[in-house]
Design a protein around this motif. Structure first.
Motif, PDB file in Angstrom:
ATOM      1  N   SER A   1      32.920  44.390  33.033  1.00  0.00           N
ATOM      2  CA  SER A   1      34.302  44.677  33.386  1.00  0.00           C
ATOM      3  C   SER A   1      34.853  43.549  34.241  1.00  0.00           C
ATOM      4  O   SER A   1      34.205  43.111  35.196  1.00  0.00           O
ATOM      5  CB  SER A   1      34.391  46.009  34.154  1.00  0.00           C
ATOM      6  N   GLU A   2      36.039  43.060  33.885  1.00  0.00           N
ATOM      7  CA  GLU A   2      36.653  41.999  34.670  1.00  0.00           C
ATOM      8  C   GLU A   2      37.009  42.489  36.060  1.00  0.00           C
ATOM      9  O   GLU A   2      36.904  41.747  37.036  1.00  0.00           O
ATOM     10  CB  GLU A   2      37.903  41.481  33.956  1.00  0.00           C
ATOM     11  N   THR A   3      37.441  43.735  36.173  1.00  0.00           N
ATOM     12  CA  THR A   3      37.799  44.287  37.484  1.00  0.00           C
ATOM     13  C   THR A   3      36.596  44.332  38.407  1.00  0.00           C
ATOM     14  O   THR A   3      36.663  43.916  39.575  1.00  0.00           O
ATOM     15  CB  THR A   3      38.381  45.699  37.320  1.00  0.00           C
ATOM     16  N   ILE A   4      35.477  44.822  37.898  1.00  0.00           N
ATOM     17  CA  ILE A   4      34.258  44.885  38.707  1.00  0.00           C
ATOM     18  C   ILE A   4      33.780  43.483  39.062  1.00  0.00           C
ATOM     19  O   ILE A   4      33.292  43.239  40.176  1.00  0.00           O
ATOM     20  CB  ILE A   4      33.160  45.670  37.967  1.00  0.00           C
ATOM     21  N   SER A   5      33.911  42.539  38.124  1.00  0.00           N
ATOM     22  CA  SER A   5      33.523  41.158  38.399  1.00  0.00           C
ATOM     23  C   SER A   5      34.352  40.571  39.544  1.00  0.00           C
ATOM     24  O   SER A   5      33.817  39.904  40.435  1.00  0.00           O
ATOM     25  CB  SER A   5      33.683  40.298  37.152  1.00  0.00           C
ATOM     26  N   LEU A   6      35.650  40.831  39.530  1.00  0.00           N
ATOM     27  CA  LEU A   6      36.516  40.336  40.603  1.00  0.00           C
ATOM     28  C   LEU A   6      36.138  40.951  41.943  1.00  0.00           C
ATOM     29  O   LEU A   6      36.088  40.266  42.965  1.00  0.00           O
ATOM     30  CB  LEU A   6      37.975  40.644  40.265  1.00  0.00           C
ATOM     31  N   ILE A   7      35.882  42.260  41.931  1.00  0.00           N
ATOM     32  CA  ILE A   7      35.503  42.935  43.176  1.00  0.00           C
ATOM     33  C   ILE A   7      34.179  42.387  43.706  1.00  0.00           C
ATOM     34  O   ILE A   7      34.024  42.148  44.908  1.00  0.00           O
ATOM     35  CB  ILE A   7      35.414  44.457  42.949  1.00  0.00           C
ATOM     36  N   THR A   8      33.214  42.162  42.805  1.00  0.00           N
ATOM     37  CA  THR A   8      31.914  41.625  43.225  1.00  0.00           C
ATOM     38  C   THR A   8      32.053  40.222  43.796  1.00  0.00           C
ATOM     39  O   THR A   8      31.460  39.894  44.832  1.00  0.00           O
ATOM     40  CB  THR A   8      30.945  41.597  42.034  1.00  0.00           C
ATOM     41  N   VAL A   9      32.844  39.370  43.136  1.00  0.00           N
ATOM     42  CA  VAL A   9      33.076  38.013  43.636  1.00  0.00           C
ATOM     43  C   VAL A   9      33.739  38.059  45.010  1.00  0.00           C
ATOM     44  O   VAL A   9      33.329  37.359  45.944  1.00  0.00           O
ATOM     45  CB  VAL A   9      33.932  37.206  42.647  1.00  0.00           C
ATOM     46  N   GLY A  10      34.761  38.882  45.151  1.00  0.00           N
ATOM     47  CA  GLY A  10      35.443  39.000  46.442  1.00  0.00           C
ATOM     48  C   GLY A  10      34.517  39.503  47.533  1.00  0.00           C
ATOM     49  O   GLY A  10      34.566  39.034  48.674  1.00  0.00           O
ATOM     50  N   PHE A  11      33.651  40.458  47.183  1.00  0.00           N
ATOM     51  CA  PHE A  11      32.688  41.000  48.137  1.00  0.00           C
ATOM     52  C   PHE A  11      31.720  39.916  48.607  1.00  0.00           C
ATOM     53  O   PHE A  11      31.429  39.796  49.808  1.00  0.00           O
ATOM     54  CB  PHE A  11      31.925  42.155  47.484  1.00  0.00           C
ATOM     55  N   LEU A  12      31.232  39.097  47.678  1.00  0.00           N
ATOM     56  CA  LEU A  12      30.300  38.027  48.037  1.00  0.00           C
ATOM     57  C   LEU A  12      30.989  36.934  48.844  1.00  0.00           C
ATOM     58  O   LEU A  12      30.410  36.401  49.807  1.00  0.00           O
ATOM     59  CB  LEU A  12      29.674  37.431  46.774  1.00  0.00           C
ATOM     60  N   VAL A  13      32.214  36.576  48.472  1.00  0.00           N
ATOM     61  CA  VAL A  13      32.957  35.572  49.230  1.00  0.00           C
ATOM     62  C   VAL A  13      33.168  36.040  50.667  1.00  0.00           C
ATOM     63  O   VAL A  13      32.936  35.283  51.629  1.00  0.00           O
ATOM     64  CB  VAL A  13      34.312  35.269  48.562  1.00  0.00           C
ATOM     65  N   ALA A  14      33.585  37.292  50.842  1.00  0.00           N
ATOM     66  CA  ALA A  14      33.806  37.826  52.188  1.00  0.00           C
ATOM     67  C   ALA A  14      32.508  37.876  52.990  1.00  0.00           C
ATOM     68  O   ALA A  14      32.485  37.525  54.174  1.00  0.00           O
ATOM     69  CB  ALA A  14      34.429  39.222  52.092  1.00  0.00           C
TER      70      ALA A  14
ATOM     71  N   LEU B   1      39.602  39.001  49.540  1.00  0.00           N
ATOM     72  CA  LEU B   1      40.609  39.750  48.775  1.00  0.00           C
ATOM     73  C   LEU B   1      41.445  38.857  47.858  1.00  0.00           C
ATOM     74  O   LEU B   1      42.065  39.355  46.912  1.00  0.00           O
ATOM     75  CB  LEU B   1      41.548  40.503  49.732  1.00  0.00           C
ATOM     76  N   LEU B   2      41.466  37.557  48.123  1.00  0.00           N
ATOM     77  CA  LEU B   2      42.317  36.661  47.324  1.00  0.00           C
ATOM     78  C   LEU B   2      42.026  36.737  45.828  1.00  0.00           C
ATOM     79  O   LEU B   2      42.966  36.856  45.022  1.00  0.00           O
ATOM     80  CB  LEU B   2      42.172  35.221  47.834  1.00  0.00           C
ATOM     81  N   PRO B   3      40.755  36.664  45.389  1.00  0.00           N
ATOM     82  CA  PRO B   3      40.514  36.765  43.932  1.00  0.00           C
ATOM     83  C   PRO B   3      40.926  38.112  43.365  1.00  0.00           C
ATOM     84  O   PRO B   3      41.417  38.188  42.231  1.00  0.00           O
ATOM     85  CB  PRO B   3      38.997  36.550  43.804  1.00  0.00           C
ATOM     86  N   VAL B   4      40.738  39.164  44.132  1.00  0.00           N
ATOM     87  CA  VAL B   4      41.069  40.513  43.653  1.00  0.00           C
ATOM     88  C   VAL B   4      42.577  40.686  43.533  1.00  0.00           C
ATOM     89  O   VAL B   4      43.074  41.340  42.612  1.00  0.00           O
ATOM     90  CB  VAL B   4      40.477  41.576  44.596  1.00  0.00           C
ATOM     91  N   LEU B   5      43.314  40.061  44.451  1.00  0.00           N
ATOM     92  CA  LEU B   5      44.774  40.225  44.468  1.00  0.00           C
ATOM     93  C   LEU B   5      45.503  39.298  43.504  1.00  0.00           C
ATOM     94  O   LEU B   5      46.733  39.323  43.446  1.00  0.00           O
ATOM     95  CB  LEU B   5      45.292  39.993  45.895  1.00  0.00           C
TER      96      LEU B   5
ATOM     97  N   ARG C   1      33.303  30.938  38.065  1.00  0.00           N
ATOM     98  CA  ARG C   1      34.328  31.769  37.465  1.00  0.00           C
ATOM     99  C   ARG C   1      34.182  33.190  37.994  1.00  0.00           C
ATOM    100  O   ARG C   1      33.061  33.663  38.134  1.00  0.00           O
ATOM    101  CB  ARG C   1      34.164  31.760  35.940  1.00  0.00           C
ATOM    102  N   PRO C   2      35.275  33.873  38.376  1.00  0.00           N
ATOM    103  CA  PRO C   2      36.687  33.579  38.108  1.00  0.00           C
ATOM    104  C   PRO C   2      37.440  32.931  39.267  1.00  0.00           C
ATOM    105  O   PRO C   2      38.653  33.079  39.365  1.00  0.00           O
ATOM    106  CB  PRO C   2      37.246  34.964  37.818  1.00  0.00           C
ATOM    107  N   LEU C   3      36.772  32.240  40.187  1.00  0.00           N
ATOM    108  CA  LEU C   3      37.471  31.541  41.262  1.00  0.00           C
ATOM    109  C   LEU C   3      38.131  30.282  40.721  1.00  0.00           C
ATOM    110  O   LEU C   3      37.559  29.569  39.895  1.00  0.00           O
ATOM    111  CB  LEU C   3      36.490  31.172  42.380  1.00  0.00           C
ATOM    112  N   THR C   4      39.342  30.002  41.202  1.00  0.00           N
ATOM    113  CA  THR C   4      40.048  28.797  40.789  1.00  0.00           C
ATOM    114  C   THR C   4      39.492  27.578  41.520  1.00  0.00           C
ATOM    115  O   THR C   4      38.798  27.699  42.532  1.00  0.00           O
ATOM    116  CB  THR C   4      41.550  28.917  41.086  1.00  0.00           C
TER     117      THR C   4
END
Length: 335
Positions: free
Chosen positions: A110-123, A174-178, A193-196
């Motif tokens: 899921s792209e949504t879960i991927s974004l949340i996981t990336v944001g969680f790890l970044v934070a 939160l930036l990737p999620v938002l 990916r999916p970070l710019t």
């Protein structure tokens, strides 16, 4: 970070009863690249993801012990231990994030879960690095203002640093999620990916700024420690021996701290600046894995070497919860 997404350039998720498989394809220029294939009820796991998951498991276990010890020990409430608790909490969350990343990658697509996981790890990793900076600042002020360190004002400063640390970390997570991601514009993707590319550049630049600031503060700490050791040695008339031993111990400790931090994060931070999304994903894995080792080593350097935490662990293991077990809390300069 969810580097598994670096390899997955396809937006089509596998169907029911299918699993993601790794395969190697030969490109026209004879370079080997990684691709996804799907097959019913077959399951293949990337070894790099297994190592990241194992690293996350060790990190979570190590830091969970530190968090529990600090939380349940009333004597560990000084500014130093509050900051160590913040570091352990951030590393605990980072370890859990690596485990969840592995689970979600191979169980839920899921792209949504991927974004949340990336944001969680970044934070989490941002909070870990920022907590290391906060500990460095605390150690500097414990030496620079030794007479007024144990005061209510110091605790207020520590709380302000914690609010800033976790506030900035949460914002960056939160930036990737938002919406600041490259899901709609694949050409703007970074090595993660999916970070710019711009997002990763900001994170890497922030790391270099923190690293330089830590180098500066630890250099000043080293000068203060050497000066104090020199003064004590002169008073005790043992300049040649005690001054050398104290100085060597202080410099060795600072070298271990900075060396471990730099060796863990510098390769990944540099690659974030120079790497391109077309590069083989093995480069991202090979630089990210050592970065996770910093969260594995942090509790050993900052917690398990501390005699008060060692005593608390010993009391827990032995069931010795005596009420008269109070003792003086040391300042960071004594750690």
């Amino acid at each position: 970070m969810n580097d598994s997404l670096v390899v997955n350039d396809s937006s089509e998720a596998p169907g029911a009863g299918e699993a993601l498989l790794w395969s190697e394809a030969e490109s026209p220029d004879h370079n080997t690249s990684f691709e996804f294939s799907t097959a019913p009820f077959e399951f293949s796991v990337n070894p790099w993801d297994i190592m990241l998951c194992m690293s996350g498991t060790v990190i979570a276990c190590e830091n969970a012990i530190v968090v529990a010890i600090i939380f349940y020990t009333p004597t560990l409430r000084t500014p130093m231990f509050v900051l160590i608790g913040s570091l352990a909490t951030a590393d605990l969350l980072a370890g859990m994030g690596l485990i969840l990343n592995f689970v979600f990658q191979y169980v839920i697509s899921s792209e949504t879960i991927s974004l949340i996981t990336v944001g969680f790890l970044v934070a989490s990793f941002t909070a870990s690095i920022s907590s290391l900076l906060a500990i460095t600042v605390d150690r500097y002020f414990s030496l620079y203002n030794a007479l007024t360190y144990f005061s209510e004002k110091t605790l207020q400063y520590v709380h302000l640093m914690l609010v800033g640390t976790w506030g900035v970390s949460l914002f960056l997570g939160l930036l990737p999620v938002l919406g600041w991601n490259c899901l709609d514009e694949p050409e703007s993707c970074s090595i993660v990916r999916p970070l710019t590319r711009s997002n990763v550049t900001i994170l890497a630049t922030s790391f270099f700024a923190i690293f330089v600031l830590m180098l500066t503060l630890y250099f000043k700490i080293c000068k203060i420690v050497c000066r104090h050791a020199h003064q004590i040695a002169l008073q005790q008339h043992f300049f040649a021996t005690s001054h050398y031993v104290a100085t060597k111990k202080g410099v060795s400790t600072l070298a271990i701290i900075l060396g471990t931090f730099g060796a863990s994060w510098l390769p990944f931070a540099i690659y974030c600046l120079v790497g391109e999304r077309e590069y083989p994903p093995v480069y991202t894995y090979a630089t990210l894995l050592p970065a996770t080792y910093n969260s594995m080593i942090n509790p050993i350097i900052y917690a398990y070497r501390n005699t008060e935490i060692q005593r608390s662990i010993y009391m827990v293991l032995c069931g010795c919860f005596q009420a008269n077990g109070a003792y003086r809390s040391r300042s960071p300069s004594e750690v």
